[in-house]
Design a protein around this motif. Structure first.
Motif, PDB file in Angstrom:
ATOM      1  N   LEU A 249       0.850  -1.188   0.000  1.00  0.00           N
ATOM      2  CA  LEU A 249       0.000   0.000   0.000  1.00  0.00           C
ATOM      3  C   LEU A 249       0.886   1.239   0.000  1.00  0.00           C
ATOM      4  O   LEU A 249       1.656   1.465   0.938  1.00  0.00           O
ATOM      5  CB  LEU A 249      -0.915   0.005   1.233  1.00  0.00           C
ATOM      6  N   LEU A 250       0.792   2.019  -1.049  1.00  0.00           N
ATOM      7  CA  LEU A 250       1.639   3.199  -1.198  1.00  0.00           C
ATOM      8  C   LEU A 250       1.213   4.306  -0.238  1.00  0.00           C
ATOM      9  O   LEU A 250       0.027   4.459   0.066  1.00  0.00           O
ATOM     10  CB  LEU A 250       1.563   3.710  -2.632  1.00  0.00           C
ATOM     11  N   PRO A 251       2.173   5.103   0.255  1.00  0.00           N
ATOM     12  CA  PRO A 251       1.826   6.214   1.155  1.00  0.00           C
ATOM     13  C   PRO A 251       1.021   7.274   0.424  1.00  0.00           C
ATOM     14  O   PRO A 251       1.317   7.606  -0.731  1.00  0.00           O
ATOM     15  CB  PRO A 251       3.187   6.748   1.608  1.00  0.00           C
ATOM     16  N   THR A 252      -0.013   7.797   1.095  1.00  0.00           N
ATOM     17  CA  THR A 252      -0.853   8.825   0.476  1.00  0.00           C
ATOM     18  C   THR A 252      -0.867  10.129   1.261  1.00  0.00           C
ATOM     19  O   THR A 252      -1.487  11.099   0.834  1.00  0.00           O
ATOM     20  CB  THR A 252      -2.310   8.335   0.344  1.00  0.00           C
ATOM     21  N   TRP A 253      -0.191  10.149   2.410  1.00  0.00           N
ATOM     22  CA  TRP A 253      -0.214  11.359   3.246  1.00  0.00           C
ATOM     23  C   TRP A 253       0.983  11.360   4.176  1.00  0.00           C
ATOM     24  O   TRP A 253       1.457  10.316   4.626  1.00  0.00           O
ATOM     25  CB  TRP A 253      -1.490  11.395   4.080  1.00  0.00           C
ATOM     26  N   ASN A 260       3.837  11.308  -2.621  1.00  0.00           N
ATOM     27  CA  ASN A 260       3.570  11.241  -4.049  1.00  0.00           C
ATOM     28  C   ASN A 260       3.562   9.772  -4.472  1.00  0.00           C
ATOM     29  O   ASN A 260       4.598   9.115  -4.477  1.00  0.00           O
ATOM     30  CB  ASN A 260       4.623  12.026  -4.823  1.00  0.00           C
ATOM     31  N   GLN A 261       2.383   9.273  -4.817  1.00  0.00           N
ATOM     32  CA  GLN A 261       2.249   7.849  -5.126  1.00  0.00           C
ATOM     33  C   GLN A 261       3.054   7.437  -6.362  1.00  0.00           C
ATOM     34  O   GLN A 261       3.667   6.359  -6.382  1.00  0.00           O
ATOM     35  CB  GLN A 261       0.780   7.467  -5.330  1.00  0.00           C
ATOM     36  N   GLU A 262       3.075   8.279  -7.381  1.00  0.00           N
ATOM     37  CA  GLU A 262       3.782   7.909  -8.609  1.00  0.00           C
ATOM     38  C   GLU A 262       5.283   7.829  -8.385  1.00  0.00           C
ATOM     39  O   GLU A 262       5.949   6.924  -8.895  1.00  0.00           O
ATOM     40  CB  GLU A 262       3.453   8.906  -9.728  1.00  0.00           C
ATOM     41  N   THR A 263       5.804   8.774  -7.588  1.00  0.00           N
ATOM     42  CA  THR A 263       7.234   8.720  -7.266  1.00  0.00           C
ATOM     43  C   THR A 263       7.544   7.470  -6.448  1.00  0.00           C
ATOM     44  O   THR A 263       8.540   6.773  -6.695  1.00  0.00           O
ATOM     45  CB  THR A 263       7.653   9.977  -6.482  1.00  0.00           C
ATOM     46  N   SER A 264       6.686   7.176  -5.473  1.00  0.00           N
ATOM     47  CA  SER A 264       6.886   5.980  -4.643  1.00  0.00           C
ATOM     48  C   SER A 264       6.834   4.722  -5.491  1.00  0.00           C
ATOM     49  O   SER A 264       7.660   3.814  -5.336  1.00  0.00           O
ATOM     50  CB  SER A 264       5.816   5.908  -3.556  1.00  0.00           C
ATOM     51  N   LEU A 285       0.868  -2.854  -6.343  1.00  0.00           N
ATOM     52  CA  LEU A 285       1.091  -1.647  -5.557  1.00  0.00           C
ATOM     53  C   LEU A 285      -0.203  -0.850  -5.587  1.00  0.00           C
ATOM     54  O   LEU A 285      -0.597  -0.323  -6.633  1.00  0.00           O
ATOM     55  CB  LEU A 285       2.255  -0.825  -6.123  1.00  0.00           C
ATOM     56  N   GLU A 286      -0.873  -0.790  -4.453  1.00  0.00           N
ATOM     57  CA  GLU A 286      -2.220  -0.244  -4.396  1.00  0.00           C
ATOM     58  C   GLU A 286      -2.261   1.057  -3.588  1.00  0.00           C
ATOM     59  O   GLU A 286      -1.365   1.338  -2.777  1.00  0.00           O
ATOM     60  CB  GLU A 286      -3.184  -1.256  -3.777  1.00  0.00           C
ATOM     61  N   VAL A 287      -3.325   1.827  -3.798  1.00  0.00           N
ATOM     62  CA  VAL A 287      -3.526   3.085  -3.075  1.00  0.00           C
ATOM     63  C   VAL A 287      -4.862   3.032  -2.337  1.00  0.00           C
ATOM     64  O   VAL A 287      -5.902   2.797  -2.955  1.00  0.00           O
ATOM     65  CB  VAL A 287      -3.504   4.292  -4.036  1.00  0.00           C
ATOM     66  N   ILE A 288      -4.805   3.209  -1.033  1.00  0.00           N
ATOM     67  CA  ILE A 288      -6.002   3.350  -0.201  1.00  0.00           C
ATOM     68  C   ILE A 288      -5.845   4.656   0.554  1.00  0.00           C
ATOM     69  O   ILE A 288      -4.799   4.905   1.164  1.00  0.00           O
ATOM     70  CB  ILE A 288      -6.158   2.180   0.790  1.00  0.00           C
TER      71      ILE A 288
END
Length: 319
Positions: A249-253, A260-264, A285-288
């Motif tokens: 789960l990519l960092p969102t905050w 930055n999800q794309e950079t991560s 690699l998911e975003v929540i």
């Protein structure tokens, strides 16, 4: 004659009873009949003579809970985080509350609240300073599981005199959890997916953390729990690789607002040391939204739903 006298006497007594109910001057607040006393998580009794009408919340968790329990005209202030769409689930509701503040005694006292909700992790001198100023304070125990979130909602609902609304919030949470459990029924014991929650500082979510409980409710295992870490420990890169997460789960905050999800995603997918990780090999690699994963309010059930969808999309997309 006697019967007429008795009738006059009855009318006079009735008039006196009606007048006695209006004895308070115009504009004076009358206490409701059902005075109530509650004891906070630190053993301090709090006596309330009416439902609080100027509530101040000093944590985002109670910001979200209280806006689900009472109308905005009973809330004097929420925290400044309530307006941050990356971390808050109540940005729209926060816009209808006049003040957004930080947990500072002087600021709170100036608002003249009739109830302040304080987390047990805030400095101990804060609630005492407020009590010394004659302000009603309720210190609540910070929840670490979904069941504890439900208990917190129930308790705060009692404090603000809205027990039934609290029960309704909990029922809504349980309905969402039941829906997720039903869809994940085909997941076999021992076949649970491993999920790693990444932050700017590393993966987190060890034993006794809210994320660990979110994973458990979503029939998954937190990578940090698998690595034997505690609730505030950060995984090393080696531990992350060893835990073999199926989903990242990519960092969102973050507090600096620089996530930055794309950079991560680019950094992870190109990292030679992570190529053996199943989630990297399958591009899982998911975003929540962080507002679902870090919250301690009724919105935590959307974190469960989000993790379940990330780990088991085929099951969760069924009706």
């Amino acid at each position: 004659m006697k019967q007429r006298w008795l009738s006059v006497l009855f009318i006079w007594m009735l008039l006196m009873a009606l007048l006695s109910g209006c004895g308070h001057g115009a504009g004076q607040q009358q206490p409701v009949a059902e005075d109530y006393t509650v004891t906070d998580s630190q053993g301090h009794p709090l006596q309330l003579t009416h439902k609080p009408q100027r509530i101040v919340s000093l944590t985002l968790g109670t910001d979200e809970i209280i806006t689900g329990l009472v109308p905005a005209n009973r809330i004097a202030a929420l925290t400044h985080l309530a307006e941050d769409a990356s971390i808050s689930n109540i940005v729209e509701q926060a816009g209808t509350v006049p003040h957004k503040i930080r947990a500072e005694a002087e600021t709170v006292i100036a608002l003249n609240p009739d109830l302040v909700l304080v987390a047990d992790w805030l400095p101990a001198d804060l609630p005492q300073t407020l009590r010394d100023a004659g302000i009603p304070v309720y210190v609540y125990k910070t929840p670490h599981t979904i069941k504890e979130v439900e208990q917190t909602i129930t308790v705060i609902a009692q404090v603000v005199g809205e027990a039934e609304q609290g029960r309704q919030l909990v029922r809504t949470m349980e309905e969402k959890l039941a829906e997720v459990r039903r869809k994940l029924d085909p997941v076999q014991a021992g076949q649970e997916k491993v999920v790693a929650k990444l932050t700017a500082a590393g993966a987190t979510g060890g034993k006794d953390s809210t994320f660990a409980d979110i994973c458990e409710q979503a029939r998954t295992v937190s990578a940090a729990v698998k690595a034997g870490l505690g609730p505030y420990d950060m995984m090393t890169k080696e531990q992350l690789v060893a835990s073999r997460p199926d989903v990242l789960l990519l960092p969102t905050w973050d507090y600096q607002g620089k996530a930055n999800q794309e950079t991560s995603r680019t950094d992870i997918m190109s990292d030679p040391g992570l190529q053996s990780v199943p989630a990297v090999q399958t591009d899982r690699l998911e975003v929540i939204p962080e507002r679902y994963l870090s919250c301690t309010s009724q919105y935590i059930v959307f974190g469960v739903e989000g993790v379940a969808k990330a780990a088991y999309p085929d099951y969760m997309n069924t009706k």
